[in-house]
Write a protein that holds these residues in place. Structure first.
Motif, PDB file in Angstrom:
ATOM      1  N   GLU A   1       0.822  -1.211   0.000  1.00  0.00           N
ATOM      2  CA  GLU A   1       0.000   0.000   0.000  1.00  0.00           C
ATOM      3  C   GLU A   1       0.859   1.266   0.000  1.00  0.00           C
ATOM      4  O   GLU A   1       0.620   2.174  -0.787  1.00  0.00           O
ATOM      5  CB  GLU A   1      -0.941   0.009   1.207  1.00  0.00           C
TER       6      GLU A   1
ATOM      7  N   LYS B   1       2.425   2.206  -3.157  1.00  0.00           N
ATOM      8  CA  LYS B   1       1.423   2.434  -4.209  1.00  0.00           C
ATOM      9  C   LYS B   1       1.460   1.382  -5.321  1.00  0.00           C
ATOM     10  O   LYS B   1       1.238   1.682  -6.496  1.00  0.00           O
ATOM     11  CB  LYS B   1       1.558   3.836  -4.775  1.00  0.00           C
ATOM     12  N   CYS B   2       1.727   0.150  -4.932  1.00  0.00           N
ATOM     13  CA  CYS B   2       1.760  -0.949  -5.904  1.00  0.00           C
ATOM     14  C   CYS B   2       0.389  -1.166  -6.549  1.00  0.00           C
ATOM     15  O   CYS B   2       0.296  -1.661  -7.677  1.00  0.00           O
ATOM     16  CB  CYS B   2       2.223  -2.241  -5.233  1.00  0.00           C
ATOM     17  N   SER B   3      -0.663  -0.763  -5.830  1.00  0.00           N
ATOM     18  CA  SER B   3      -2.017  -0.974  -6.344  1.00  0.00           C
ATOM     19  C   SER B   3      -2.371  -0.031  -7.496  1.00  0.00           C
ATOM     20  O   SER B   3      -3.443  -0.155  -8.081  1.00  0.00           O
ATOM     21  CB  SER B   3      -3.046  -0.849  -5.219  1.00  0.00           C
TER      22      SER B   3
ATOM     23  N   HIS C   1      -1.146  -2.935  -9.857  1.00  0.00           N
ATOM     24  CA  HIS C   1      -1.531  -4.301  -9.491  1.00  0.00           C
ATOM     25  C   HIS C   1      -2.805  -4.312  -8.658  1.00  0.00           C
ATOM     26  O   HIS C   1      -3.041  -3.421  -7.846  1.00  0.00           O
ATOM     27  CB  HIS C   1      -0.405  -4.964  -8.685  1.00  0.00           C
ATOM     28  N   SER C   2      -3.599  -5.366  -8.849  1.00  0.00           N
ATOM     29  CA  SER C   2      -4.819  -5.522  -8.057  1.00  0.00           C
ATOM     30  C   SER C   2      -4.723  -6.786  -7.199  1.00  0.00           C
ATOM     31  O   SER C   2      -4.036  -7.741  -7.552  1.00  0.00           O
ATOM     32  CB  SER C   2      -6.058  -5.606  -8.951  1.00  0.00           C
ATOM     33  N   VAL C   3      -5.436  -6.741  -6.080  1.00  0.00           N
ATOM     34  CA  VAL C   3      -5.596  -7.887  -5.191  1.00  0.00           C
ATOM     35  C   VAL C   3      -7.078  -7.950  -4.845  1.00  0.00           C
ATOM     36  O   VAL C   3      -7.656  -6.944  -4.410  1.00  0.00           O
ATOM     37  CB  VAL C   3      -4.735  -7.748  -3.912  1.00  0.00           C
TER      38      VAL C   3
ATOM     39  N   LYS D   1      -9.288  -5.201  -6.319  1.00  0.00           N
ATOM     40  CA  LYS D   1      -9.063  -3.801  -5.960  1.00  0.00           C
ATOM     41  C   LYS D   1      -7.672  -3.376  -6.402  1.00  0.00           C
ATOM     42  O   LYS D   1      -6.682  -3.984  -6.030  1.00  0.00           O
ATOM     43  CB  LYS D   1      -9.209  -3.614  -4.452  1.00  0.00           C
ATOM     44  N   GLY D   2      -7.619  -2.312  -7.199  1.00  0.00           N
ATOM     45  CA  GLY D   2      -6.344  -1.794  -7.667  1.00  0.00           C
ATOM     46  C   GLY D   2      -6.296  -1.729  -9.177  1.00  0.00           C
ATOM     47  O   GLY D   2      -7.337  -1.643  -9.840  1.00  0.00           O
TER      48      GLY D   2
END
Length: 111
Positions: A36, A39-41, A44-46, A49-50
């Motif tokens: 978080e 700011k990997c999101s 990328h999503s998990v 979300k993202g």
């Protein structure tokens, strides 16, 4: 007196099993926080979300050495895997080793 205590213990153990993996493993939790804060999101999503590049199942598809390579030398990871990161993946090799290990633990927990 024993019955309420038993119910409390049973409820607590059920709650622990229902928690996400990262809530049980401090290294995975640290990796989730780093995911978080870095700011990997954005990319990328998990769990939906993202960004557009899902990491769900990455822990089952990749080994820890490959995840580390993507984090610390994305160009070498592209060459090894034959996959191009678009946009180019940020190189996280300047992070402390413990942070890299935590990010690896987090990604590996995404089965």
């Amino acid at each position: 007196m024993r019955r309420p205590l038993m119910m409390l213990v049973a409820g607590a153990s059920t709650a622990l099993w229902a928690m996400p993996v990262f809530a049980q493993d401090p290294m995975v939790a640290k990796g989730a926080a780093l995911f978080e804060s870095n700011k990997c999101s954005i990319c990328h999503s998990v769990q939906g979300k993202g960004g557009k590049k899902p990491l769900d199942g990455a822990g089952a598809r990749l080994d820890a050495a490959t995840v580390k390579l993507w984090l610390t030398d994305p160009k070498a990871a592209e060459a090894k895997t034959g996959k191009k990161a678009t946009p180019p993946m940020k190189n996280f090799s300047t992070l402390p080793a413990g942070d890299i290990d935590a990010l690896i633990a987090y990604v590996m927990s995404l089965k």
